[in-house]
Design an enzyme around this catalytic site. Structure first.
Site, PDB file in Angstrom:
ATOM      1  N   GLU A 568       0.867  -1.185   0.000  1.00  0.00           N
ATOM      2  CA  GLU A 568       0.000   0.000   0.000  1.00  0.00           C
ATOM      3  C   GLU A 568       0.901   1.230   0.000  1.00  0.00           C
ATOM      4  O   GLU A 568       1.766   1.378   0.874  1.00  0.00           O
ATOM      5  CB  GLU A 568      -0.912   0.036   1.223  1.00  0.00           C
ATOM      6  N   ASN A 623      -4.212   5.173  -2.034  1.00  0.00           N
ATOM      7  CA  ASN A 623      -5.356   5.914  -1.493  1.00  0.00           C
ATOM      8  C   ASN A 623      -5.674   7.097  -2.416  1.00  0.00           C
ATOM      9  O   ASN A 623      -4.781   7.863  -2.774  1.00  0.00           O
ATOM     10  CB  ASN A 623      -5.047   6.431  -0.092  1.00  0.00           C
ATOM     11  N   GLU A 655      -7.845   2.894  -3.536  1.00  0.00           N
ATOM     12  CA  GLU A 655      -8.654   2.761  -2.334  1.00  0.00           C
ATOM     13  C   GLU A 655      -9.435   4.054  -2.094  1.00  0.00           C
ATOM     14  O   GLU A 655      -8.895   5.153  -2.234  1.00  0.00           O
ATOM     15  CB  GLU A 655      -7.771   2.488  -1.121  1.00  0.00           C
ATOM     16  N   ASP A 685     -11.952   1.287   1.411  1.00  0.00           N
ATOM     17  CA  ASP A 685     -11.106   1.363   2.592  1.00  0.00           C
ATOM     18  C   ASP A 685     -11.945   1.658   3.835  1.00  0.00           C
ATOM     19  O   ASP A 685     -13.025   2.244   3.748  1.00  0.00           O
ATOM     20  CB  ASP A 685     -10.069   2.469   2.390  1.00  0.00           C
ATOM     21  N   GLU A 742      -6.663  -4.658   8.112  1.00  0.00           N
ATOM     22  CA  GLU A 742      -5.654  -3.647   8.387  1.00  0.00           C
ATOM     23  C   GLU A 742      -5.279  -3.674   9.874  1.00  0.00           C
ATOM     24  O   GLU A 742      -6.086  -4.045  10.728  1.00  0.00           O
ATOM     25  CB  GLU A 742      -6.185  -2.246   8.039  1.00  0.00           C
TER      26      GLU A 742
END
Length: 789
Positions: A568, A623, A655, A685, A742
């Protein structure tokens, strides 16, 4: 009087007396009409009319006298001395010229009477000079009593004639004036002839016989007729010219009134009658200006005081050296633009333009310039004027109002419904406000209210606005609701309007930040905080240009085999003074300022560049801000970066938080579909922390769900959290959606996730975020361990 009539009947040829009387009447009528032209003109034109008046009047007086003299029969031979005869004619013309010139001057009261008296004296001088030219075989004697009476009556009737000639408002004033002038001439002559006495005797000299005198009388009458005809012809030509001008004037679109130097109406057109709804006879040539204004005012409802003011204004306009233009508003809504152009030598030309439609159009344009077309509320331009005036007079408060879910309504139901909703919102706002409150619409869903209430009443009004605007709305067949947030700023007299508006904006921003649907008041320090944010914005711009941003990479492992399958990408800002900053310290502001679009483009390009250096079975999750997805640029950015770095789209996964997806579901869903069409994968997310709904898993096409760390950290102790994780992984598995947990911090959590059926995991236990070099090294180590295993 008997002796006078006896003189006429017994001592005169009645046919010649009749001819003389006709010449006298015609000449008097022509003189009065010409006198009117002298009075109504100026400069050289006036002098020309004065000359013609003197010529016609003098000739008429002299011809009347001479014909009557020729008709006088003393029964003795008679003759005429030529020089004195000519002198008498010239005396009549000169005297008339002087008298008419005096009488036509409007500057002083009594000028007409004085000028008429001069004309009466001129008639007397002409008569008695002519009598001196009369030669007869006899001794002439005079009755001075009759002479005095004749002169007095001549002066009296002549003065009356010219005074009557100035009374244009008197019905038939010209007939009375002409008759009086004729009486002045006839009385002078026949009373003067009564005073004339002859004692016959033989006197040497040249005398004419009666037949020659009669022929001479007819000749003089003919000459008189010619002179009078010339006067009539000139007046006729002038009247025709004026008539043609009148026809042109009557066909003008605006009204016109010409005022003579003596403040009487000299000329007007039909349009004036129509504009003031006057009747025939309400305005006539020669009537006083004040009388005309009084009649026009009566038609539109003016009282005597207003008529007097209007008349005084006209006098001031006529005395001015320049033209005056004013708008006159009437009670029936008519608006006339009145222009008064003074004329050299006195008088003025007044024109009237009906500008009702023009002024109404200008009024509507002005209203549109200062009011919102859709809602009718005053706009930002009007706001600037009102707040400046208010700040200069007293203390006040400013309420900034912003609708919380208006964009959602616009996107869901369309702009037509959105516009109707705004109209309803503004109607409610007007209802909540009182007559002293000033509501405005700046544009979109931005509203504002200026109030002069006390602090408690102002805050109560703000709460009432939130309550009223949050009630449901029925628009056609649709029912919807929106909330609103209100920011309040209080200001003292003399405050800077821009600062007050900034304070209210900051309070509104605080209301939105604290959950919306609430009222916040400006607090000390907010402006300083805003200044800090501006500095931060400047630093972010510099950071983007100077390359101060970095991507760190946190490993993601497949479960249950714990294979490294991706990273990520997490942005960091290496600030030159504050060190390495996490995204929570600058991304929210970047989203508010719009800088996140540029930062997001850098993240995509940097991620693709780094990913191109790693094995093809490794993917990278990024993200993405909802602000980025509200523009179409992200599609071009992804396509270009993938092509430039030779990557297949499935190696990138973006995300987006569940909250961002739901709040902008239509636009976001559309962009997400296009991104998936490129082959790029999409993940939701922080699932479970926002508007969580299993329906979202079906509504939005997703490739992965990332379960928030708040569930993972307590799933071992909290049965409810564990149940949520189990339910989510089960539903996702059935929908062929992968799940990633996560925030895994220990082996027990990882084992539990494997047992619950989670597909992938990340967290400090598995690997902390690493810079690009460390991530590459970590990737190599993982590949070595796999080969060794």
């Amino acid at each position: 009087m008997i002796k006078v009539f006896g003189c006429i009947l017994e001592e005169h040829d009645l046919w010649l007396v009749l001819i003389g009387a006709i010449i006298c009447a015609a000449g008097s009528w022509a003189t009065i009409r010409l006198f009117s032209r002298v009075r109504s003109t100026t400069s050289m034109e006036r002098n020309a009319w004065l000359f013609l008046t003197a010529l016609v009047a003098g000739a008429a007086i002299w011809c009347t006298h001479f014909i009557a003299m020729l008709g006088y029969n003393p029964e003795l031979p008679v003759g005429f001395e030529p020089v004195l005869t000519v002198v008498s004619l010239l005396a009549a013309m000169a005297g008339v010229a002087i008298g008419v010139n005096v009488a036509a001057r409007p500057s002083r009261l009594g000028r007409a009477i004085f000028g008429g008296a001069i004309v009466g004296l001129a008639i007397s001088v002409m008569h008695y000079t002519g009598m001196l030219a009369y030669r007869v075989q006899g001794i002439v004697s005079w009755d001075y009593g009759y002479i005095v009476v004749s002169i007095i009556l001549s002066v009296f009737f002549s003065s009356a004639a010219f005074e009557l000639a100035t009374r244009r408002g008197l019905p038939g004033y010209r007939i009375w004036a002409a008759g009086s002038l004729a009486l002045a001439i006839l009385c002078l002559h026949f009373i003067g002839m009564t005073a004339f006495q002859i004692d016959p005797m033989v006197i040497e000299g040249s005398y004419s016989n009666p037949q020659a005198l009669r022929a001479m009388a007819y000749s003089v009458a003919g000459v008189g007729v010619l002179i009078l005809s010339a006067g009539w012809a000139s007046n006729f030509i002038d009247m025709n010219a004026r008539a043609r001008a009148s026809d042109a004037l009557d066909n003008m679109s605006n009204g016109l009134v010409m005022v003579a130097p003596d403040f009487t109406i000299q000329l007007f057109n039909r349009r004036v009658v129509e504009m003031f709804n006057l009747s025939d006879g309400d305005i006539v040539t020669g009537m006083p200006l004040e009388a005309y204004l009084r009649r026009a005012g009566a038609r539109v409802g003016w009282d005597d005081a207003r008529v007097k003011r209007v008349f005084e204004n006209h006098l001031l306009w006529m005395e001015s050296e320049q033209a005056t233009r004013v708008d006159q508003h009437f009670s029936d809504g008519m608006v006339l633009s009145i222009s008064c152009q003074p004329v050299h030598g006195g008088g003025a030309i007044i024109t009237y333009d009906d500008v009702t439609e023009i002024r109404e159009g200008q009024k509507q344009i002005a209203h549109m310039a200062f009011h919102d077309v859709l809602t009718g509320l005053p706009n930002r331009r009007r706001f600037k004027e009102e707040i400046a005036e208010l700040a200069s007079k007293q203390s006040f408060a400013m309420l900034m109002v912003d609708l919380d879910r208006f964009k959602f309504v616009n996107d869901t139901f369309g702009h037509a419904v959105g516009d109707t909703l705004l109209v309803s919102v503004c109607q409610r706002l007007r209802t909540v406000c009182d007559a002293n409150d000033l509501p405005f619409r700046f544009g979109g869903d931005e509203l504002c209210v200026l109030v002069t209430r006390g602090r408690d009443e102002t805050l109560a009004l703000a709460e009432n606005i939130v309550t009223a605007l949050s009630q449901p709305y029925r628009i056609g067949e649709e029912s919807t609701s929106v909330g609103c947030s209100v920011g309040v700023a209080f200001a003292e007299k003399g405050a800077d309007p821009k600062t007050v508006q900034q304070m209210a904006d900051l309070a509104l921003y605080k209301a939105k930040e604290n959950g919306r649907g609430r009222v916040e008041t400006y607090q000390e320090g907010m402006i300083e905080e805003a200044a800090q944010r501006r500095l931060l914005e400047n630093d972010l711009n510099i950071a983007l240009e100077a390359g101060q941003f970095e991507l760190h990479y946190q490993p993601i492992f497949n479960l249950p085999d714990r294979k490294l399958t991706g990273f990520e990408g997490l942005i960091r800002w290496r600030h030159p003074e504050r060190g390495l900053l996490p995204p929570v310290e600058f991304i929210p502001f970047a989203e508010q300022s719009g800088l996140v679009v540029g930062i997001g483009a850098w993240v995509i390009e940097e991620a693709c560049r780094q990913l191109a250096q790693w094995p093809r079975d490794i993917y990278l999750s990024l993200n993405v801000s909802p602000v980025q997805l509200l523009t179409v640029d992200i599609l071009q950015q992804l396509t270009n970066s993938l092509d430039r770095n030779g990557l297949t789209p499935n190696r990138i996964e973006i995300e987006l938080t569940e909250t961002a997806i739901v709040e902008n579901n239509l636009q976001i869903a559309n962009i997400l579909n296009k991104i998936r069409d490129l082959g790029v994968r999409v993940a939701m997310d922080d699932f479970g922390t926002g508007y969580s709904s299993l329906a979202h898993l079906r509504e939005f096409k997703l490739d992965r769900i990332k379960i928030d760390r708040s569930f993972i950290s307590v799933s071992m102790e909290d049965g409810g959290a564990a149940a949520v994780v189990r339910a989510v992984t089960g539903v996702a598995r059935d929908l062929a959606i992968e799940t990633t947990a996560e925030g895994v911090e220990n082996e027990a959590q990882l084992a539990n996730l494997i047992e619950l059926g989670c597909s992938a995991a990340q967290g400090f236990f598995l690997g902390k975020p690493l810079d690009s070099q460390a991530a590459t090294k970590f990737l190599a180590q993982s590949a070595g361990e796999k080969a060794t295993g």
